[in-house]
Design a protein around this motif. Structure first.
Motif: not given
Length: 798
Positions: A123-134
């Motif tokens: 879960l913590h790793q997933s939070q760091t992967r959030l970006r503005t969508n393509d």
């Protein structure tokens, strides 16, 4: 659990529709591949650890670097709507793409997740992967969502209750779809084009259509400095106060002497022609500056929304009048910030009635402004790149031209060198042939074997005269080359002396009179300088200070060329006159003349005008080049006027040179001693030919000369002889001239003897200062008889 964040979509939907949306997220996961992570309520929570708020809530969250979405369903109260099975149970469904809302949901989820189903570090790793969508994936997902909801509306409309039967594809959803499409279009255009005007014009027109506003515009700022002054109260309202840059910031007239931003409207889109245009409008009223810190707030990202300017500015008549003048009733303003600098404003206007600006409209306008800021920065970088490219191309062109010029100059120099060598070969071989041939004839006939015929005396004299003239011609060529090389190397030194212009002119005419008579030319002199005054004393204007030998060399070159290029029956005139501190020498001839296009070539070394001239006239092409160098060495100038077939004018201006004290004393001694002083001279020279010539010249002048060969024994013999003058060759073998003079100067018995050094190269000023303690004067080899006698006379007179 409440719907998190600010969802892009929030509607009441049946459970079956929610599950179809979950299937859509699964399809997107397959589309994204292994990089994507899909979390649902079925896989992420254990039943024993599920808190009350998660027991009935349904969710699905898709996480990846390129696309992320959160789907949340909150069940409605069971008794709110009766008569439906489990699949028809209604859920308040929320859909969001905001990274902050998704991250907040994952934080809450991590607190209640069971360890085996989902690890906390995942879960913590997933939070760091959030970006503005393509944008492409966002559009693809939105279109699929629209298809699902549209099909669900058609299948459920026949049996849904009135409370549920609302249009599923309503105005809000369509607006969301249009927003996504517009954002995608702007982003795509930015990626595909570097033409900033096209991007801004298209974005302004499309955004106005989407927001359905009366007018949408871009206001661009210009930056410059204002001055500390106050507007006079009597400035007419028609005068452009921005030109003076005097800004009143308060009612008391206090001035802020700092950087101020003014600007103008650069892009505009209108709903109809009834709306007035503000394109290229420049602010002329300072009332807008009364809004405190407005530009600072814009720079910090403020989005300003005014639903009704009449209600917003009741106490500011200036601003209200400005809004009425340009038909602004409601406005929405968001800044365009490029690289942390306020570039401009994106402004939406409602012109005729108030308008309540929705929150999603404000967010969307700000998103468009952010995308435009990217395009602007991209265009600025491209403009800088183009400027650098243009500058680099210009430098390459300039450097290429320089190299081409250098190459052409080198080729021209190579051609000139070849022509010069060919010319010099002819000029040197001709007199050498005479010298060698006639001298061999004299040796064979006069001192040959018995029985050979003796050469008559008059023929011997003619042979000797030819040999002398050929030798003088060779010496003249060599001297010209050496003089030119010394002048170009900056080693030439002017020997300034005072002399008579009258005497110089008559000596020069006498020198060339015989040559002019042989060519049947009329040689005249026009001397406009009077030599004597009424009382018999020499006039000041007849006296001139310069290097007499160099001035004579200038006149010899000009007169020699004039006689050479003037056909028989022509005329050559030498004119001399003064212009204040300048003396003008002019040589006129009625010769062949020079074409105008050939005049620039006259003073180039090794240049002769045409091959026909090279065939018909002798010469190396050095005379005029050396003449120009000698004139400029005196600080003067030379000019040419010529007409082909009529003749030429060569005019030289020379300034009067300052006369040094040593030169003045030397001239005074010469004027005081107009006779040859008899005396004894010792010559120290180890070259027989040179020594014989010097001894004969001095003996013929009445001096007693003793010739010494060995420099090592010269000091003792000079000490015994006690001559008036010692002439010593500076390049003696063994004990050289420096050592001989050093001994003479250090001995009390020979300190008073005058020393004249013979050298093959010109002594520089530094060397002359250094050698002044050992020698009294020096003379260049080969020795000129007149110059030798002149310098010996000066030394005898001291």
């Amino acid at each position: 659990m409440p719907i998190l964040g600010d969802p892009r979509f929030s509607r009441t939907l049946p459970l079956a529709m929610f599950e179809r949306l979950q299937d859509l997220l699964k399809q997107m996961k397959s589309r994204l591949g292994e990089e994507a992570l899909l979390l649902t309520d079925e896989k992420s929570l254990s039943k024993s650890a599920t808190p009350p708020e998660f027991e009935t809530q349904r969710f699905a969250v898709l996480l990846s670097l390129r696309f992320s979405v959160l789907l949340v369903g909150e069940p409605q109260e069971p008794d709110s709507v009766a008569g439906y099975d489990g699949q028809s149970r209604l859920y308040q469904v929320g859909l969001t793409f905001e990274p902050k809302a998704i991250a907040s949901f994952l934080t809450q989820l991590s607190r209640h997740a069971s360890h085996p189903p989902i690890a906390l570090d995942t879960l913590h790793q997933s939070q760091t992967r959030l970006r503005t969508n393509d944008p492409t994936l966002q559009t693809e997902f939105t279109l699929s969502l629209l298809e699902i909801l549209a099909s669900g509306e058609m299948s459920d409309s026949a049996h849904c209750p009135v409370a549920v039967c609302q249009p599923l594809v309503d105005e809000a959803l369509c607006q969301q779809i249009e927003q996504e499409r517009l954002l995608n279009q702007v982003t795509t255009q930015i990626r595909q084009s570097l033409e900033l005007p096209v991007i801004l014009e298209t974005a302004v027109e499309q955004l106005r259509n989407f927001l359905q506003v009366d007018r949408l515009l871009i206001y661009q700022f210009d930056e410059f400095n204002c001055v500390s002054a106050i507007y006079p109260d009597n400035i007419p309202s028609t005068q452009d106060k921005t030109e003076s840059l005097n800004l009143r910031l308060t009612s008391q007239g206090s001035i802020l002497n700092s950087t101020v931003y003014w600007g103008r409207v650069t892009y505009e889109a209108k709903a109809s022609d009834a709306i007035s245009s503000v394109l290229n409008l420049v602010e002329k009223e300072d009332c807008l500056l009364q809004v405190p810190n407005c530009r600072t707030k814009y720079r910090q990202g403020l989005t300003l929304s005014i639903d009704d300017v009449e209600a917003a500015y009741p106490d500011s008549s200036c601003i209200l009048e400005l809004m009425r003048r340009y038909q602004v009733r409601a406005k929405l303003v968001t800044p365009i910030i490029v690289q942390e600098k306020l570039w401009g404003l994106l402004i939406a206007n409602q012109c005729f009635q108030p308008r309540h600006w929705l929150e999603n409209e404000k967010i969307f306008l700000k998103q468009i402004a952010e995308h435009l800021a990217v395009a602007i920065h991209q265009a600025q970088l491209y403009a800088q790149l183009q400027q650098q490219k243009t500058t680099l191309e210009q430098r390459v062109i300039e450097r290429t031209q320089e190299l081409r010029d250098i190459l052409q100059a080198a080729q021209a120099a190579d051609r000139a060198k070849s022509e010069f060598l060919a010319t010099m070969s002819h000029e040197l071989r001709t007199p050498l042939t005479c010298v060698i041939g006639m001298s061999a004839t004299l040796l064979r006939w006069s001192f040959g074997q018995e029985g050979t015929q003796q050469v008559p005396l008059h023929k011997q004299r003619r042979y000797l005269k030819t040999i002398q003239e050929s030798g003088e011609h060779l010496l003249e060529l060599i001297n010209d080359i050496l003089d030119l090389s010394q002048v170009e190397a900056g080693k030439a030194i002017l020997n300034i002396s005072e002399f008579s212009l009258n005497n110089l002119a008559h000596q020069t005419i006498r020198t060339f009179q015989e040559k002019a008579d042989l060519r049947q030319l009329k040689l005249e002199m026009d001397l406009q300088v009077k030599s004597q005054s009424m009382n018999g004393t020499r006039r000041q204007e007849d006296r001139f200070c310069a290097d007499q030998r160099r001035v004579k060399q200038i006149l010899f070159n000009l007169l020699g060329n004039a006689i050479k290029f003037t056909p028989s029956g022509g005329k050559v005139i030498l004119r001399i006159w003064r212009e204040q501190n300048w003396v003008v020498f002019q040589v006129e001839d009625t010769g062949i003349g020079i074409a105008e296009e050939h005049i620039p070539l006259l003073f180039q070394k090794f240049q002769q005008l045409e091959t026909v001239y090279q065939r018909n006239y002798e010469g190396t092409g050095l005379g005029l080049a050396l003449t120009k160098q000698l004139v400029e060495l005196h600080g003067g100038r030379i000019e040419v006027e010529s007409v082909v077939g009529q003749g030429s004018f060569f005019t030289v201006w020379l300034p009067n040179q300052p006369l040094t004290s040593s030169t003045s004393m030397r001239e005074a001694a010469l004027q005081k001693n107009n006779f040859i002083v008899q005396g004894s001279i010792v010559l120290v020279e180890d070259q027989e030919e040179s020594a014989t010539s010097i001894c004969e010249i001095l003996t013929a002048a009445g001096y007693h000369v003793v010739w010494l060969i060995d420099g090592s024994t010269a000091f003792q013999q000079i000490e015994l002889l006690q001559p008036n003058v010692v002439i010593v060759d500076w390049q003696l073998r063994g004990m050289d001239g420096y050592e001989v003079t050093h001994c003479l100067r250090n001995s009390p018995s020979t300190q008073q003897i005058k020393i004249l050094a013979l050298t093959t190269s010109t002594i520089t000023e530094d060397q002359e200062d250094e050698l002044s303690a050992f020698i009294d004067d020096y003379l260049l080899k080969p020795v000129e008889p007149l110059q030798l006698l002149q310098q010996v006379t000066e030394l005898m007179a001291k």
